[in-house]
Motif scaffolding. Structure first.
Motif, PDB file in Angstrom:
ATOM      1  N   VAL A 110       0.832  -1.205   0.000  1.00  0.00           N
ATOM      2  CA  VAL A 110       0.000   0.000   0.000  1.00  0.00           C
ATOM      3  C   VAL A 110       0.868   1.257   0.000  1.00  0.00           C
ATOM      4  CG1 VAL A 110      -1.666   1.327   1.349  1.00  0.00           C
ATOM      5  CG2 VAL A 110      -1.965  -1.137   1.091  1.00  0.00           C
ATOM      6  N   LEU A 111       1.916   1.254   0.811  1.00  0.00           N
ATOM      7  CA  LEU A 111       2.823   2.399   0.845  1.00  0.00           C
ATOM      8  C   LEU A 111       3.518   2.582  -0.493  1.00  0.00           C
ATOM      9  CD1 LEU A 111       4.484   2.061   4.368  1.00  0.00           C
ATOM     10  CD2 LEU A 111       2.699   3.650   3.655  1.00  0.00           C
ATOM     11  N   GLY A 112       3.857   1.465  -1.147  1.00  0.00           N
ATOM     12  CA  GLY A 112       4.476   1.550  -2.464  1.00  0.00           C
ATOM     13  C   GLY A 112       3.551   2.189  -3.489  1.00  0.00           C
ATOM     14  N   PHE A 113       2.289   1.767  -3.474  1.00  0.00           N
ATOM     15  CA  PHE A 113       1.302   2.380  -4.362  1.00  0.00           C
ATOM     16  C   PHE A 113       1.139   3.864  -4.046  1.00  0.00           C
ATOM     17  CE2 PHE A 113      -0.424  -1.908  -5.384  1.00  0.00           C
ATOM     18  CZ  PHE A 113      -0.527  -1.742  -6.762  1.00  0.00           C
ATOM     19  N   GLY A 114       1.087   4.190  -2.752  1.00  0.00           N
ATOM     20  CA  GLY A 114       0.926   5.583  -2.356  1.00  0.00           C
ATOM     21  C   GLY A 114       2.084   6.455  -2.811  1.00  0.00           C
ATOM     22  N   GLY A 115       3.310   5.940  -2.655  1.00  0.00           N
ATOM     23  CA  GLY A 115       4.480   6.704  -3.077  1.00  0.00           C
ATOM     24  C   GLY A 115       4.499   6.938  -4.573  1.00  0.00           C
ATOM     25  N   THR A 116       4.162   5.898  -5.340  1.00  0.00           N
ATOM     26  CA  THR A 116       4.125   6.043  -6.794  1.00  0.00           C
ATOM     27  C   THR A 116       3.041   7.023  -7.220  1.00  0.00           C
ATOM     28  OG1 THR A 116       4.882   3.742  -7.010  1.00  0.00           O
ATOM     29  CG2 THR A 116       3.942   4.790  -8.973  1.00  0.00           C
ATOM     30  N   ALA A 117       1.871   6.923  -6.581  1.00  0.00           N
ATOM     31  CA  ALA A 117       0.773   7.842  -6.900  1.00  0.00           C
ATOM     32  C   ALA A 117       1.144   9.282  -6.555  1.00  0.00           C
ATOM     33  CB  ALA A 117      -0.487   7.423  -6.153  1.00  0.00           C
ATOM     34  N   ALA A 118       1.815   9.470  -5.422  1.00  0.00           N
ATOM     35  CA  ALA A 118       2.223  10.819  -5.026  1.00  0.00           C
ATOM     36  C   ALA A 118       3.192  11.414  -6.033  1.00  0.00           C
ATOM     37  CB  ALA A 118       2.856  10.783  -3.637  1.00  0.00           C
ATOM     38  N   PHE A 119       4.106  10.593  -6.533  1.00  0.00           N
ATOM     39  CA  PHE A 119       5.056  11.060  -7.542  1.00  0.00           C
ATOM     40  C   PHE A 119       4.330  11.502  -8.813  1.00  0.00           C
ATOM     41  CE2 PHE A 119       7.430   9.873 -11.402  1.00  0.00           C
ATOM     42  CZ  PHE A 119       8.488  10.762 -11.311  1.00  0.00           C
ATOM     43  N   THR A 167      12.711  -1.899  -2.546  1.00  0.00           N
ATOM     44  CA  THR A 167      12.055  -0.828  -1.805  1.00  0.00           C
ATOM     45  C   THR A 167      13.060   0.196  -1.297  1.00  0.00           C
ATOM     46  OG1 THR A 167      10.290  -2.326  -1.124  1.00  0.00           O
ATOM     47  CG2 THR A 167      10.581  -0.320   0.168  1.00  0.00           C
ATOM     48  N   LEU A 168      14.222  -0.271  -0.852  1.00  0.00           N
ATOM     49  CA  LEU A 168      15.239   0.635  -0.342  1.00  0.00           C
ATOM     50  C   LEU A 168      15.748   1.569  -1.435  1.00  0.00           C
ATOM     51  CD1 LEU A 168      17.209  -1.862   1.920  1.00  0.00           C
ATOM     52  CD2 LEU A 168      15.791   0.042   2.678  1.00  0.00           C
ATOM     53  N   ASP A 169      16.011   1.023  -2.625  1.00  0.00           N
ATOM     54  CA  ASP A 169      16.470   1.860  -3.725  1.00  0.00           C
ATOM     55  C   ASP A 169      15.406   2.874  -4.128  1.00  0.00           C
ATOM     56  OD1 ASP A 169      19.021   0.941  -3.976  1.00  0.00           O
ATOM     57  OD2 ASP A 169      18.679  -0.287  -5.739  1.00  0.00           O
ATOM     58  N   ILE A 170      14.152   2.443  -4.188  1.00  0.00           N
ATOM     59  CA  ILE A 170      13.063   3.343  -4.561  1.00  0.00           C
ATOM     60  C   ILE A 170      12.927   4.465  -3.538  1.00  0.00           C
ATOM     61  CG2 ILE A 170      10.561   3.510  -4.852  1.00  0.00           C
ATOM     62  CD1 ILE A 170      10.658   0.631  -5.961  1.00  0.00           C
ATOM     63  N   SER A 171      13.063   4.133  -2.270  1.00  0.00           N
ATOM     64  CA  SER A 171      12.961   5.140  -1.216  1.00  0.00           C
ATOM     65  C   SER A 171      14.061   6.183  -1.348  1.00  0.00           C
ATOM     66  CB  SER A 171      13.033   4.469   0.157  1.00  0.00           C
ATOM     67  OG  SER A 171      13.019   5.423   1.191  1.00  0.00           O
ATOM     68  N   MET A 172      15.272   5.735  -1.650  1.00  0.00           N
ATOM     69  CA  MET A 172      16.385   6.670  -1.811  1.00  0.00           C
ATOM     70  C   MET A 172      16.183   7.554  -3.032  1.00  0.00           C
ATOM     71  SD  MET A 172      19.123   7.306  -0.105  1.00  0.00           S
ATOM     72  CE  MET A 172      20.666   8.199  -0.218  1.00  0.00           C
ATOM     73  N   LEU A 173      15.724   6.977  -4.127  1.00  0.00           N
ATOM     74  CA  LEU A 173      15.466   7.767  -5.333  1.00  0.00           C
ATOM     75  C   LEU A 173      14.344   8.778  -5.085  1.00  0.00           C
ATOM     76  CD1 LEU A 173      15.708   4.989  -8.079  1.00  0.00           C
ATOM     77  CD2 LEU A 173      17.302   6.880  -7.707  1.00  0.00           C
ATOM     78  N   ARG A 174      13.329   8.382  -4.325  1.00  0.00           N
ATOM     79  CA  ARG A 174      12.236   9.299  -4.006  1.00  0.00           C
ATOM     80  C   ARG A 174      12.750  10.482  -3.192  1.00  0.00           C
ATOM     81  NH1 ARG A 174       8.838   5.911  -1.504  1.00  0.00           N
ATOM     82  NH2 ARG A 174       7.791   5.415  -3.465  1.00  0.00           N
ATOM     83  N   LEU A 175      13.678  10.216  -2.271  1.00  0.00           N
ATOM     84  CA  LEU A 175      14.240  11.307  -1.480  1.00  0.00           C
ATOM     85  C   LEU A 175      15.036  12.261  -2.368  1.00  0.00           C
ATOM     86  CD1 LEU A 175      14.646  12.282   1.534  1.00  0.00           C
ATOM     87  CD2 LEU A 175      16.896  11.219   1.353  1.00  0.00           C
ATOM     88  N   PHE A 176      15.832  11.707  -3.283  1.00  0.00           N
ATOM     89  CA  PHE A 176      16.595  12.556  -4.198  1.00  0.00           C
ATOM     90  C   PHE A 176      15.658  13.412  -5.051  1.00  0.00           C
ATOM     91  CE2 PHE A 176      20.451   9.464  -4.342  1.00  0.00           C
ATOM     92  CZ  PHE A 176      20.840   9.931  -3.095  1.00  0.00           C
ATOM     93  N   GLU A 177      14.613  12.792  -5.579  1.00  0.00           N
ATOM     94  CA  GLU A 177      13.663  13.532  -6.412  1.00  0.00           C
ATOM     95  C   GLU A 177      12.994  14.642  -5.616  1.00  0.00           C
ATOM     96  OE1 GLU A 177       9.810  14.664  -7.995  1.00  0.00           O
ATOM     97  OE2 GLU A 177      10.126  13.428  -6.202  1.00  0.00           O
ATOM     98  N   THR A 178      12.755  14.393  -4.351  1.00  0.00           N
ATOM     99  CA  THR A 178      12.085  15.373  -3.501  1.00  0.00           C
ATOM    100  C   THR A 178      12.909  16.648  -3.353  1.00  0.00           C
ATOM    101  OG1 THR A 178      10.877  13.701  -2.253  1.00  0.00           O
ATOM    102  CG2 THR A 178      11.264  15.803  -1.158  1.00  0.00           C
ATOM    103  N   PHE A 179      14.217  16.499  -3.134  1.00  0.00           N
ATOM    104  CA  PHE A 179      15.037  17.680  -2.881  1.00  0.00           C
ATOM    105  C   PHE A 179      15.681  18.248  -4.135  1.00  0.00           C
ATOM    106  CE2 PHE A 179      14.672  16.100   1.441  1.00  0.00           C
ATOM    107  CZ  PHE A 179      14.492  17.287   2.130  1.00  0.00           C
TER     108      PHE A 179
END
Length: 399
Positions: A14-23, A127-139
């Motif tokens: 669910v968190l994975g879907f949420g993160g992708t949707a937020a992006f 999941t770990l790689d996706i989380s790190m990429l999401r953080l990079f994209e955020t900043f």
């Protein structure tokens, strides 16, 4: 499989879907804003929005591609042919491909009655790689876009509906990315405690409350001196880049790509704290906080000495005190978190988040994300675990 682990696996999906949707929502909001600027004849604003979006996307694809090239051969099988994978990244679809791959692996694990430990470990690896990429994209994209958007609103004295959407989604997305990254780091350490609901809420709030005054200070300066904000960013960025280099980071596969990582970390540090070195973090975090606070105060003072009221009649006397209260409240919540909710305060070796809690004692033989494990040991200096950081060259390791 017990009900609780299956529920945890479902929650990860669910968190994975949420993160992708937020992006995707954030991307849509940026494109919507750029289109509205073009329609209204604000071509410079549209160009800046698209430029920030493009630069961040290129950096994201580079990270994704370099990590895939450095991963052990056969780890990600089956994969598209090398040329197709390279084409996906060239078309700026590498991050989305990773998100889809992570969701597929998560659903595969959740649907199995007794998933193999390799499948569990591989799901966390992705999941770990996706989380790190999401953080990079955020900043690299979301936070600069938010600053630009606030500067535009301050200059014009009003906010359109699409701008309100962008502001709200950006603030929530940034704080969520920080929380998701923090949660991902904890999965790298078997000796950590659960990230409960209360800890998650406090961590989310203090990041949100500390980020708002910093973004507002830069936005105020940008609205008043749009031609000088780039020089301000470059000057601080070079100082922060030098500081990151002094800490001797070792995150990427080679020395050349390591500078891409250091440049990205310096950008994150321009807005928020990010630890990259082992040892006690309290001193470095305090230095960074004082540095950013001093810079933000100077930016606000510079703005105040030139203009006392925002366009459209919004009184400065209302805006800045609210930001000051947000900063103090965020600082208080941060102290509460590190005093009572940090893993070093509540070590529970047998309780872990998500799929990693289902591992056996032979987890060393499984896919392990050395990149994130190394950052985890830096982030949690008192919660070290020898097994969390496999040596370079170890079978099934990374880099």
């Amino acid at each position: 499989m017990p009900w609780l682990p299956r529920a945890a696996l479902l929650w990860d999906v669910v968190l994975g879907f949420g993160g992708t949707a937020a992006f995707l929502i954030d991307l849509g909001a940026d494109l919507w804003a750029a289109g509205q600027y073009v329609v209204s004849g604000r071509y410079l604003w549209a160009a800046l929005v698209l430029a920030l979006l493009g630069l961040a996307s290129v950096a994201l694809q580079l990270f994704s591609w370099l990590w895939l090239r450095a991963d052990p051969a056969g780890l990600h099988a089956p994969q598209p042919p090398g040329r197709c994978l390279a084409l996906l990244h060239l078309l700026q679809l590498g991050y989305l491909y990773r998100c889809v791959q992570g969701l597929q692996q998560g659903l595969l694990v959740w649907r199995q009655e007794a998933p193999s430990e390799f499948d569990l470990a591989y799901a966390d690896f992705l999941t770990l790689d996706i989380s790190m990429l999401r953080l990079f994209e955020t900043f690299l994209e979301t936070t600069p876009q938010l600053t630009l958007l606030l500067a535009i609103v301050l200059q014009s004295g009003r906010a359109e509906s699409y701008q309100w959407v962008g502001i709200c989604t950006s603030f929530v997305g940034i704080s969520w990315a920080l929380l998701d990254y923090h949660r991902a780091l904890r999965t790298c350490l078997p000796s950590k405690s659960l990230l409960g609901l209360g800890s998650s809420v406090v961590y989310f709030l203090w990041n949100l409350l500390l980020l708002w005054p910093r973004v507002l200070a830069v936005a105020l300066f940008s609205a008043l001196f749009p031609h000088y904000v780039a020089l301000h960013f470059l000057g601080l960025w070079l100082v922060l880049l030098f500081w990151v280099w002094l800490q001797g980071t070792d995150f990427m596969p080679d020395s050349c790509s390591e500078w891409l990582y250091r440049a990205t970390v310096a950008t994150i540090l321009y807005f928020s704290w990010f630890n990259v070195a082992e040892g006690r973090t309290r001193g470095r975090a305090t230095i960074h906080l004082v540095f950013l606070l001093s810079d933000s105060v100077l930016l606000v003072v510079t703005w105040v000495t030139h203009i006392a009221w925002l366009p459209g009649g919004i009184p400065l006397q209302m805006l800045l005190p609210v930001s000051g209260i947000c900063f103090l409240l965020g600082l208080a919540l941060r102290l509460v978190y590190y005093r009572w909710l940090h893993p070093r305060c509540r070590q529970e070796p047998d309780r872990v988040d998500g799929a990693w809690g289902l591992r056996s004692l032979e987890w060393r033989r499984l896919p392990q994300n050395r990149r994130m494990a190394q950052l985890a040991q830096s982030f949690f200096p008192r919660v070290r675990d020898e097994a969390a950081l496999p040596q370079k060259g170890e079978a099934n390791g990374v880099l």
